[in-house]
Design a protein around this motif. Structure first.
Motif: not given
Lengths: 463, 260
Positions: B101-103, B105-106, B98
């Motif tokens: 950046v995705n973490f 954003r979520q 993970v």
């Protein structure tokens, strides 16, 4: 000739099928003879003993495939011109028993690259085929490999001459149009010294999910068990680099037996990735033979199992040449009552001084009925191994990881999905080809219940 | 907004694996305030932090915790975070596969309860990373995977900056940091302070308090706050250690514990 095999759980194929195949494909004498030899081997051999360690957890004797009949002529392809959007260097499409489309970048063809079915190879490249057919995967190996050698049809032959580097993937799309058919895919990849090729092997049958880029297949006779016995032979010459991606999207009634074996030359590099998504039962063997010095192998696997799916992977990292390197990383996530076995041997022979090997199998159990049996085996005979490590785990999602995400406001269901996604991504991210990476990830996540809507950093930066 | 009661802990008792760790903690934190909770090892500091955030291992056996007037006991950790609570972990968990950046954003999406335009997210991300002197490439990496001690702590503050909480509980955010990293982290926290934000700094040592001045210092010992005071209390601890305080209050506490 030999007696017809009847009245067992074996697929309903007979020597008449061998006869018909030979007649239909107008096989040269040597090839016809090979088929008959293989058929006799098939008839003579017993099914593997469930007492054998590698067959204990997938008792093939207890399975029944007697409804499976040989797939013969192919159904016509709806869109005969397979999509060419510039993302592939070549494509071969096999439906049922026949190859229905072959395309290859003309520039590559001009440089001596060959992509064709095995019947064409027998006619036009006889010496090459004679040399490589059934040399890495031998009929005597076990009963269903013998059956493949007797009954393969269509098939794929890819030959990459010395020093030719193919940047884009070459894709094989194999599909079976109906439940209850027996299919025998056979692939040969020959990468001559210092060549480079990326090969994608995607398989599908009804209810296995749409296979890009063709339209979905019509459903066949539902509920009838399908039977697939495949063989993939990879010959990576000195200094050659071969990536082989298997995307298993067989339908839920298919019993899938597959043997992949790569033989590496000096300083050759092979990467294999097995993406397990479809099938009822998959028994897949992936072997890397490193008889020459300096060879390097990466064996990757990602599997998502649900329902009562069963996956059984046997792997071999066979170090014979000096200073050979292998790294295996298999991960699975299993839900419902899905089960998985990974039985992996790392063998470092006396001659393989200075070698390095690693194998890890991680299995995420998303339900209490899911089951994983990762079994690492180390056989070290060399005295001066430079590194050898292994690890195997099976267990539920890590509570601390979940808590960490939840503490950041992410709801538990989303957090679980992110963890499964990340869990696979850390393997899939090792695929050098970015387009393939996202394709395999998308396929895995579609099975796992949809992605969490991720963006790459580049997407974010360029927004 | 200042002076509004943000967090009110009353008689909190917490057990871990059946063992009572907190024995009745009382604490009130208003918006705009910085509280330091200090105490020797094993006094229950991290238990307090984890229990407030709702870690399933920490069972609340007695007492109440009101956050913005709402009892949080029935709330799952994600709901507590959505309500505006934030925990900077002492040992941030690494999550392979993970990306940061995705973490982030979520997390930002979850805390807001709606999608965040990518452009807005990017600006917030880049600005906060700059504030914390973090390389932009950092966002590409997997969450806490292979991070150094300093990187992990900075990543926690980065999350705090992006989630913009009302209450930040910082569990030993200074531990494992060299002096430069400590200064960067402290400067980051200072830059994120605001009249709406309440901070609970949990620390073993006084050194973080050289950079962030608390209005209130509490000493936690054997699961209870045995003394509270101003910033001068931390300095006194720095000079004398915990022994004088424990000598003064510890025996009484032990006696009270036996009675109870």
């Amino acid at each position: 000739m030999t007696e017809t095999v009847v009245g067992s759980g074996l697929p309903s194929v007979t020597e008449a099928d061998v006869d018909a195949l030979i007649a239909r494909s107008d096989a040269p004498e040597w090839l016809a003879e090979r088929r008959w030899t293989a058929w006799r081997t098939y008839v003579a051999m017993d099914l593997p003993d469930p007492g054998d360690e590698e067959w204990r957890r997938t008792d093939v004797r207890a399975m029944r495939f007697d409804g499976a009949r040989l797939a013969m002529a192919a159904m016509p392809l709806a869109d005969d011109a397979a999509a060419r959007d510039g993302s592939l260097a070549g494509q071969l499409v096999q439906r049922d028993a026949d190859v229905v489309a072959v395309q290859l970048d003309p520039e590559l063809a001009a440089r001596g690259v060959i992509l064709c079915d095995l019947h064409t190879a027998a006619r036009e490249h006889e010496e090459l085929l004679k040399r490589y057919l059934s040399d890495a995967v031998r009929p005597s190996e076990w009963k269903f490999v013998a059956l493949n050698a007797a009954l393969w049809s269509g098939g794929c032959f890819l030959y990459v001459p010395k020093g030719v580097e193919i940047a884009l993937p070459v894709q094989l799309s194999t599909s079976v149009s109906a439940d209850g058919l027996a299919a025998f895919p056979h692939t040969i990849i020959v990468a001559e010294p210092n060549s480079r090729v990326i090969f994608v092997d995607e398989t599908q049958s009804p209810d296995g999910g749409p296979l890009s880029p063709q339209p979905p297949l019509p459903l066949g006779e539902k509920g009838s068990a399908g039977f697939v016995s495949g063989a993939v032979e990879i010959y990576a010459g000195d200094g050659a680099k071969v990536d082989y991606y298997s995307i298993n999207r067989w339908g839920g009634s298919v019993n899938n037996f597959n043997t992949v074996r790569a033989i590496l030359g000096r300083d050759a590099e092979v990467l294999t990735m097995a993406a397990g998504i479809g099938s009822k039962v998959t028994k897949m063997r992936i072997d890397a033979e490193m008889p020459n010095a300096g060879a390097r192998v990466t064996l990757l696997g990602v599997t998502f199992g649900d329902g009562s799916q069963h996956f059984d992977y046997n792997t071999l990292q066979n170090h014979v040449g000096k200073s050979t390197i292998s790294d295996l990383q298999f991960k699975s996530a299993l839900t419902d009552s899905a089960s998985l076995v990974w039985y992996g041997i790392t063998r470092i022979n006396e001659t393989a001084g200075g070698s390095e090997a690693n194998q890890t199998s991680r299995n995420l159990l998303l339900s209490e009925h899911a089951k994983a049996s990762p079994i690492p085996i180390l056989e070290i005979k060399a005295h001066d191994v430079s590194k050898c490590s292994h690890g195997a785990t099976a267990g539920p999602v890590d509570e601390n990881e979940l808590f960490y995400l939840e503490a950041r406001a992410i709801p538990r269901t989303v957090a679980e999905r992110m963890l499964v996604e990340g869990y696979f991504a850390s393997v899939v991210d090792r695929i050098p080809n970015v387009a393939l990476r996202s394709r395999i990830m998308t396929a895995m996540l579609a099975k796992a219940g949809g992605g969490s809507g991720t963006l790459s950093y580049d997407d974010v930066l360029s927004a | 907004m200042a002076d509004e009661v943000l967090l009110k802990i009353s008689g909190l008792k917490v057990a871990v694996d059946g063992k009572q760790i907190l024995n009745g903690v009382d604490l009130v934190v208003n918006r705009g305030e910085v509280h330091a909770i200090m105490g020797p090892n094993g006094s229950g500091k991290s238990t307090l932090a984890n229990a407030l955030m709702g870690h399933p291992k920490y069972a609340i056996t007695e007492g109440t915790v009101l956050f913005k007037g709402q009892n949080i006991f029935g709330l799952s950790p994600d709901k507590r975070a959505q309500a505006g609570m934030f925990l900077a972990f002492q040992y941030p968990t690494s999550i392979p596969g993970v990306t940061m950046v995705n973490f982030l954003r979520q997390a930002m999406k979850a805390v807001r309860g709606e999608d965040v335009p990518v452009r807005e997210f990017r600006e917030k991300l880049l600005a906060t990373m700059k504030l914390l002197k973090m390389d932009e490439q950092f966002a590409r990496r997997y969450v806490n995977e292979g991070f150094s001690g300093g990187e992990k702590k900075r990543a926690e503050i980065l999350q705090m900056g992006i989630l913009d909480p009302d209450l930040a509980i910082m569990d030993e955010t200074d531990s494992g940091l060299d002096i430069d990293a400590l200064r960067t982290v402290a400067e980051g926290i200072n830059a994120l302070t605001s009249p709406k934000l309440g901070i609970v700094l949990i620390t073993h040592y006084q050194r973080l308090l050289n950079y962030i001045t608390p209005q209130f210092v509490h000493i936690l010992y054997q699961g209870r706050i045995i003394q509270s005071g101003g910033a001068e209390l931390a300095l006194q601890l720095e000079e004398q250690g915990y022994d004088p305080v424990i000598a003064k209050y510890g025996p009484a506490l032990a006696a009270a514990g036996e009675k109870a």
